[in-house]
Write a protein that holds these residues in place. Structure first.
Motif, PDB file in Angstrom:
ATOM      1  N   CYS A 148       0.833  -1.110  -0.319  1.00 44.34           N
ATOM      2  CA  CYS A 148      -0.487  -0.008  -0.166  1.00 44.34           C
ATOM      3  C   CYS A 148       0.530   0.988  -0.458  1.00 44.34           C
ATOM      4  O   CYS A 148       1.747   1.730   1.341  1.00 44.34           O
ATOM      5  CB  CYS A 148      -0.858  -0.088   1.010  1.00 44.34           C
ATOM      6  N   GLY A 149       0.773   1.904  -1.049  1.00 46.39           N
ATOM      7  CA  GLY A 149       1.322   3.143  -0.995  1.00 46.39           C
ATOM      8  C   GLY A 149       0.478   4.304  -0.472  1.00 46.39           C
ATOM      9  O   GLY A 149      -0.781   4.944   0.362  1.00 46.39           O
ATOM     10  N   ILE A 150       0.271   5.682  -0.654  1.00 45.91           N
ATOM     11  CA  ILE A 150      -0.329   6.675  -0.269  1.00 45.91           C
ATOM     12  C   ILE A 150      -0.664   7.254  -1.293  1.00 45.91           C
ATOM     13  O   ILE A 150      -0.596   7.764  -2.656  1.00 45.91           O
ATOM     14  CB  ILE A 150       0.551   8.013   0.892  1.00 45.91           C
ATOM     15  N   PRO A 151      -1.955   7.409  -1.573  1.00 46.33           N
ATOM     16  CA  PRO A 151      -2.888   8.252  -2.922  1.00 46.33           C
ATOM     17  C   PRO A 151      -3.158  10.015  -2.916  1.00 46.33           C
ATOM     18  O   PRO A 151      -2.368  10.467  -1.353  1.00 46.33           O
ATOM     19  CB  PRO A 151      -3.532   7.384  -2.481  1.00 46.33           C
ATOM     20  N   TYR A 152      -2.609  10.417  -3.771  1.00 49.02           N
ATOM     21  CA  TYR A 152      -3.097  11.887  -4.018  1.00 49.02           C
ATOM     22  C   TYR A 152      -3.977  12.206  -3.260  1.00 49.02           C
ATOM     23  O   TYR A 152      -4.323  13.937  -3.404  1.00 49.02           O
ATOM     24  CB  TYR A 152      -2.508  12.134  -5.563  1.00 49.02           C
ATOM     25  N   THR A 153      -5.306  11.425  -3.088  1.00 46.27           N
ATOM     26  CA  THR A 153      -6.078  12.087  -2.347  1.00 46.27           C
ATOM     27  C   THR A 153      -5.195  13.623  -0.770  1.00 46.27           C
ATOM     28  O   THR A 153      -6.414  13.797  -0.558  1.00 46.27           O
ATOM     29  CB  THR A 153      -7.417  10.980  -1.939  1.00 46.27           C
ATOM     30  N   GLU A 154      -4.069  12.653  -0.565  1.00 45.09           N
ATOM     31  CA  GLU A 154      -3.349  13.023   0.487  1.00 45.09           C
ATOM     32  C   GLU A 154      -3.122  14.539  -0.294  1.00 45.09           C
ATOM     33  O   GLU A 154      -1.882  14.408  -0.348  1.00 45.09           O
ATOM     34  CB  GLU A 154      -2.564  12.641   0.667  1.00 45.09           C
ATOM     35  N   SER A 155      -3.499  15.366   0.640  1.00 40.46           N
ATOM     36  CA  SER A 155      -3.237  16.763   0.051  1.00 40.46           C
ATOM     37  C   SER A 155      -1.726  17.462  -0.196  1.00 40.46           C
ATOM     38  O   SER A 155      -1.060  17.960  -0.835  1.00 40.46           O
ATOM     39  CB  SER A 155      -4.027  17.988   0.054  1.00 40.46           C
ATOM     40  N   SER A 156      -1.380  16.799   0.936  1.00 40.64           N
ATOM     41  CA  SER A 156       0.150  16.804   1.257  1.00 40.64           C
ATOM     42  C   SER A 156       1.189  16.473   0.513  1.00 40.64           C
ATOM     43  O   SER A 156       1.657  17.143   0.312  1.00 40.64           O
ATOM     44  CB  SER A 156       0.260  16.110   3.153  1.00 40.64           C
ATOM     45  N   LEU A 157       0.718  15.112  -0.294  1.00 41.15           N
ATOM     46  CA  LEU A 157       1.527  14.411  -1.183  1.00 41.15           C
ATOM     47  C   LEU A 157       1.767  16.002  -2.550  1.00 41.15           C
ATOM     48  O   LEU A 157       2.684  15.597  -3.033  1.00 41.15           O
ATOM     49  CB  LEU A 157       1.135  13.073  -1.312  1.00 41.15           C
ATOM     50  N   VAL A 158       0.865  16.847  -2.763  1.00 38.45           N
ATOM     51  CA  VAL A 158       0.486  17.328  -3.728  1.00 38.45           C
ATOM     52  C   VAL A 158       1.596  19.003  -3.365  1.00 38.45           C
ATOM     53  O   VAL A 158       2.046  18.989  -4.480  1.00 38.45           O
ATOM     54  CB  VAL A 158      -0.527  17.483  -4.311  1.00 38.45           C
ATOM     55  N   HIS A 159       1.368  19.303  -2.463  1.00 38.52           N
ATOM     56  CA  HIS A 159       1.871  20.324  -1.714  1.00 38.52           C
ATOM     57  C   HIS A 159       3.785  19.769  -1.437  1.00 38.52           C
ATOM     58  O   HIS A 159       4.172  20.964  -1.076  1.00 38.52           O
ATOM     59  CB  HIS A 159       0.596  21.194  -0.852  1.00 38.52           C
ATOM     60  N   THR A 160       3.698  18.600  -0.556  1.00 38.68           N
ATOM     61  CA  THR A 160       4.815  19.113  -0.162  1.00 38.68           C
ATOM     62  C   THR A 160       6.578  19.562  -0.806  1.00 38.68           C
ATOM     63  O   THR A 160       5.836  19.457  -1.939  1.00 38.68           O
ATOM     64  CB  THR A 160       5.778  17.405   0.676  1.00 38.68           C
ATOM     65  N   GLU A 161       7.075  20.510   0.051  1.00 40.73           N
ATOM     66  CA  GLU A 161       8.410  20.952  -0.676  1.00 40.73           C
ATOM     67  C   GLU A 161       9.723  20.099  -0.523  1.00 40.73           C
ATOM     68  O   GLU A 161      11.364  20.560  -0.271  1.00 40.73           O
ATOM     69  CB  GLU A 161       7.985  22.258  -0.936  1.00 40.73           C
ATOM     70  N   THR A 162       9.320  18.681   1.092  1.00 43.47           N
ATOM     71  CA  THR A 162      10.535  18.272   1.058  1.00 43.47           C
ATOM     72  C   THR A 162      10.513  16.781   1.486  1.00 43.47           C
ATOM     73  O   THR A 162       9.974  16.267  -0.428  1.00 43.47           O
ATOM     74  CB  THR A 162      11.056  18.563   3.241  1.00 43.47           C
ATOM     75  N   GLY A 163      10.067  15.707   2.023  1.00 42.65           N
ATOM     76  CA  GLY A 163       9.831  14.474   1.505  1.00 42.65           C
ATOM     77  C   GLY A 163       8.348  14.279   1.388  1.00 42.65           C
ATOM     78  O   GLY A 163       7.589  15.348   1.143  1.00 42.65           O
ATOM     79  N   GLY A 164       8.005  12.880   1.170  1.00 44.39           N
ATOM     80  CA  GLY A 164       7.095  12.898   0.499  1.00 44.39           C
ATOM     81  C   GLY A 164       6.632  12.094  -0.221  1.00 44.39           C
ATOM     82  O   GLY A 164       6.769  12.684  -1.611  1.00 44.39           O
ATOM     83  N   THR A 165       6.174  10.158  -0.839  1.00 40.49           N
ATOM     84  CA  THR A 165       5.813  10.013  -2.086  1.00 40.49           C
ATOM     85  C   THR A 165       4.829   8.971  -1.880  1.00 40.49           C
ATOM     86  O   THR A 165       4.228   9.025  -1.580  1.00 40.49           O
ATOM     87  CB  THR A 165       7.271   9.125  -2.251  1.00 40.49           C
ATOM     88  N   PRO A 166       4.725   8.820  -3.186  1.00 40.52           N
ATOM     89  CA  PRO A 166       3.303   7.541  -3.159  1.00 40.52           C
ATOM     90  C   PRO A 166       3.651   6.815  -2.895  1.00 40.52           C
ATOM     91  O   PRO A 166       2.638   5.978  -2.995  1.00 40.52           O
ATOM     92  CB  PRO A 166       2.505   7.878  -4.922  1.00 40.52           C
ATOM     93  N   TYR A 167       5.029   6.163  -2.991  1.00 39.21           N
ATOM     94  CA  TYR A 167       5.014   5.396  -2.374  1.00 39.21           C
ATOM     95  C   TYR A 167       5.190   4.108  -0.931  1.00 39.21           C
ATOM     96  O   TYR A 167       5.605   3.754  -0.674  1.00 39.21           O
ATOM     97  CB  TYR A 167       6.591   4.542  -2.924  1.00 39.21           C
ATOM     98  N   GLY A 168       5.023   5.865  -0.615  1.00 38.17           N
ATOM     99  CA  GLY A 168       5.238   5.805   1.108  1.00 38.17           C
ATOM    100  C   GLY A 168       6.445   6.401   1.696  1.00 38.17           C
ATOM    101  O   GLY A 168       6.582   8.007   0.558  1.00 38.17           O
ATOM    102  N   ALA A 169       5.680   7.012   3.044  1.00 39.31           N
ATOM    103  CA  ALA A 169       6.315   8.485   3.936  1.00 39.31           C
ATOM    104  C   ALA A 169       7.766   8.287   4.122  1.00 39.31           C
ATOM    105  O   ALA A 169       8.428   7.579   4.141  1.00 39.31           O
ATOM    106  CB  ALA A 169       5.545   8.370   5.169  1.00 39.31           C
ATOM    107  N   SER A 170       8.227   9.551   3.206  1.00 40.55           N
ATOM    108  CA  SER A 170       9.892  10.259   3.376  1.00 40.55           C
ATOM    109  C   SER A 170      10.340  11.124   4.243  1.00 40.55           C
ATOM    110  O   SER A 170       9.107  12.424   4.150  1.00 40.55           O
ATOM    111  CB  SER A 170      10.850  10.178   1.883  1.00 40.55           C
ATOM    112  N   HIS A 171      11.509  11.715   4.676  1.00 37.18           N
ATOM    113  CA  HIS A 171      11.372  13.209   5.641  1.00 37.18           C
ATOM    114  C   HIS A 171      12.925  13.106   5.421  1.00 37.18           C
ATOM    115  O   HIS A 171      14.314  12.208   4.695  1.00 37.18           O
ATOM    116  CB  HIS A 171      11.417  12.578   6.563  1.00 37.18           C
TER     117      HIS A 171
END
Length: 209
Positions: A148-171
């Motif tokens: 299970c990844g992270i869907p783009y319905t999570e708005s932070s995935l669209v707006h992040t300027e640091t970590g964060g991917t559809p494959y899983g959380a990142s930092h």
């Protein structure tokens, strides 16, 4: 009859290796997301460091933080979220060593149909986050887990300027680990924990019908 070590209530295993503490902080945030969902809990576990010849270099019991993962922790989980810092685009050796030792669970199918996700941290912004996440997914897919990844319905995935991917959380931690989890990174950690907890309960309910 249930195994003597079978837990009374379902849990998501948040399994990680952390050298400087950054990945541990992500694991804690993911566990908070898991426990937003009623009826399931998070179980934080880590693995010991190893030497170049694959021998443990730490005490049998950690002095602080999460305890070391056992085969039963993995065997009886209702879902797994696994995290590691990036090492040349792959997971760190201690976590890989632990996963390589789970062939018995693979042969007996104990993890089949359980949801799983992955997370990582890097010191540089483009330090191999996505290759690490995808390579971490491979042994879980071999175990028959439902990745299970992270869907783009999570708005932070669209707006992040640091970590964060559809494959899983990142930092993105910075070269000295000076960067704390950003607002969007933290939200994605919570979202990942919440999603896998929700899917785990749904799969359990379906299997019990």
């Amino acid at each position: 009859m249930a195994h003597s070590n079978q837990p009374a209530s379902p849990y998501i295993l948040v399994l990680y290796y952390s050298r400087g503490g950054t990945t541990a902080k992500m694991a804690q945030a993911i566990a908070q997301g898991v426990e937003v969902i009623s009826g399931i809990e998070a179980r934080l576990r880590t693995v010991p460091a190893i030497s170049a010849n694959c021998e443990a270099t730490e005490a049998n019991i950690p002095s602080e933080g999460a305890v070391y993962c056992t085969e039963d922790d993995l065997k009886f989980c209702s879902g797994l979220i696994m995290g590691s810092p990036t090492r040349f685009g792959n997971m760190a050796a201690p976590l890989k060593y632990f996963i390589d030792g789970t062939s018995n669970l693979w042969m007996t199918g104990k993890l089949v149909n359980k949801p799983a996700g992955v997370f990582t941290a890097t010191s540089s912004l483009h330090g191999g986050q996505e290759t690490t996440l995808m390579s971490m997914a491979l042994p879980l897919i071999h175990h028959g887990m439902v990745f299970c990844g992270i869907p783009y319905t999570e708005s932070s995935l669209v707006h992040t300027e640091t970590g964060g991917t559809p494959y899983g959380a990142s930092h993105w931690s910075g070269t000295e680990g000076q960067r704390t989890l950003s607002e969007h990174e933290l939200k994605l950690c919570h979202a990942q924990g919440k999603r896998i907890a929700t899917l785990s309960l749904a799969l359990l309910a379906g299997m019990n019908q």
